[in-house]
Design an enzyme around this catalytic site. Sequence first.
Site, PDB file in Angstrom:
ATOM      1  N   HIS A  44     -26.670  -5.391 -16.189  1.00  0.00           N
ATOM      2  CA  HIS A  44     -27.498  -4.659 -15.218  1.00  0.00           C
ATOM      3  C   HIS A  44     -26.709  -4.418 -13.931  1.00  0.00           C
ATOM      4  O   HIS A  44     -26.682  -3.290 -13.406  1.00  0.00           O
ATOM      5  CB  HIS A  44     -28.765  -5.476 -14.936  1.00  0.00           C
ATOM      6  CG  HIS A  44     -29.628  -4.922 -13.846  1.00  0.00           C
ATOM      7  ND1 HIS A  44     -30.767  -4.190 -14.095  1.00  0.00           N
ATOM      8  CD2 HIS A  44     -29.527  -4.998 -12.484  1.00  0.00           C
ATOM      9  CE1 HIS A  44     -31.328  -3.844 -12.948  1.00  0.00           C
ATOM     10  NE2 HIS A  44     -30.592  -4.327 -11.954  1.00  0.00           N
ATOM     11  N   GLU A  45     -26.057  -5.455 -13.421  1.00  0.00           N
ATOM     12  CA  GLU A  45     -25.297  -5.315 -12.169  1.00  0.00           C
ATOM     13  C   GLU A  45     -24.056  -4.440 -12.357  1.00  0.00           C
ATOM     14  O   GLU A  45     -23.707  -3.641 -11.485  1.00  0.00           O
ATOM     15  CB  GLU A  45     -24.906  -6.699 -11.636  1.00  0.00           C
ATOM     16  CG  GLU A  45     -26.081  -7.605 -11.302  1.00  0.00           C
ATOM     17  CD  GLU A  45     -27.062  -6.975 -10.331  1.00  0.00           C
ATOM     18  OE1 GLU A  45     -26.648  -6.137  -9.506  1.00  0.00           O
ATOM     19  OE2 GLU A  45     -28.262  -7.312 -10.399  1.00  0.00           O
ATOM     20  N   HIS A  49     -25.088  -0.897 -12.150  1.00  0.00           N
ATOM     21  CA  HIS A  49     -25.228  -0.426 -10.771  1.00  0.00           C
ATOM     22  C   HIS A  49     -23.885   0.084 -10.242  1.00  0.00           C
ATOM     23  O   HIS A  49     -23.816   1.119  -9.572  1.00  0.00           O
ATOM     24  CB  HIS A  49     -25.730  -1.557  -9.867  1.00  0.00           C
ATOM     25  CG  HIS A  49     -27.214  -1.734  -9.865  1.00  0.00           C
ATOM     26  ND1 HIS A  49     -28.089  -0.680  -9.705  1.00  0.00           N
ATOM     27  CD2 HIS A  49     -27.986  -2.853  -9.988  1.00  0.00           C
ATOM     28  CE1 HIS A  49     -29.331  -1.142  -9.731  1.00  0.00           C
ATOM     29  NE2 HIS A  49     -29.297  -2.446  -9.918  1.00  0.00           N
ATOM     30  N   GLU A  69     -33.377   0.724 -10.331  1.00  0.00           N
ATOM     31  CA  GLU A  69     -33.539  -0.524 -11.082  1.00  0.00           C
ATOM     32  C   GLU A  69     -33.897  -0.229 -12.538  1.00  0.00           C
ATOM     33  O   GLU A  69     -33.364  -0.847 -13.459  1.00  0.00           O
ATOM     34  CB  GLU A  69     -34.616  -1.404 -10.434  1.00  0.00           C
ATOM     35  CG  GLU A  69     -34.222  -2.013  -9.098  1.00  0.00           C
ATOM     36  CD  GLU A  69     -32.953  -2.832  -9.181  1.00  0.00           C
ATOM     37  OE1 GLU A  69     -32.809  -3.625 -10.134  1.00  0.00           O
ATOM     38  OE2 GLU A  69     -32.089  -2.670  -8.296  1.00  0.00           O
TER      39      GLU A  69
END
Length: 304
Positions: free
Chosen positions: A144-145, A148, A231
């Site tokens: 997930h990070e 980003h 998100e």
Amino acid sequence: MLFEQIAANKRKTIFIILGFFIFVLMVGAAIGIIVWNNYLNGLVLAAVIGAFYILIMVMSSSSVVMAMNHAKEVTSKEQAPVLWDTVESMAMVAGIPMPKVYIVEDPSPNAFATGISPEKGAVAVTRGLLNKLERYELEGVIAHEISHIRNYDIRLSTIAIALVAVIAILSDIAMRMIFWGSLTGGRNNRKSDNNNSGGAQAIIYIVALIFVILAPIIATAIQFALSRNREYLADASAVELTRNPDGLIQALQKISGDSKKMEEVSASSESIYFSSPLKSKKNKPGLFDSHPPISSRIERLENM
């Protein structure tokens, strides 16, 4: 379904960013009407201040964010082998350089990423996250990070924060000039115009003034809408990298079940975290929530 979600989120982000820029120019035009009785002057002022502030924000080092959140760099694999390997493997799958790795000594499970480009990326996790998650769950959070960073979300959020700040600055300038009576010349011109056009100019002035007063609140709501959308996109992109939505779902469930708020967190950094460090339990997103509800994120992941 996965790629459709990613495409839809990207389209939505483009519309939000375009709307944000238009909104800034509208605020500038309103200030131009209030201060100079000429919207073009306000447009120029908004464009100049906006470009300058965005440049300053984008050039700021991610090390500042890490320092604000008390993150300490992991300089070798031996210090945190599981974390190091996970970040390295997810970066390889994503096709980006391995980000720098940091740990925040906090018992609450969380993580965040910084860096305006993949070459300047950095990932930080809390000690609580490392202690509570299994490796496959940690992979979901790190993916997930990494998403980003790969999706340039940090650059987008930096621009959004800068635009909110610009709107606040412009609004403050207008209010101060009105308060200190610095608009005497503008009022005289406006009075002359009103003699010719009735109350039209007065109505425009009042509407512009109300708009400028409300602009910072509206801008903040737009910023958080962008944050919530990114998100969702990062969640979908993480599944694209791991091919395992269960890992991310399990991580979200564990984090949701942990009641500890982060002990030391910078208020300005709330939106960059994997999950809101303030531990909101709402099931529906509010206008000023930086993150969508965890239940909504889990539901979307289960439908992939």
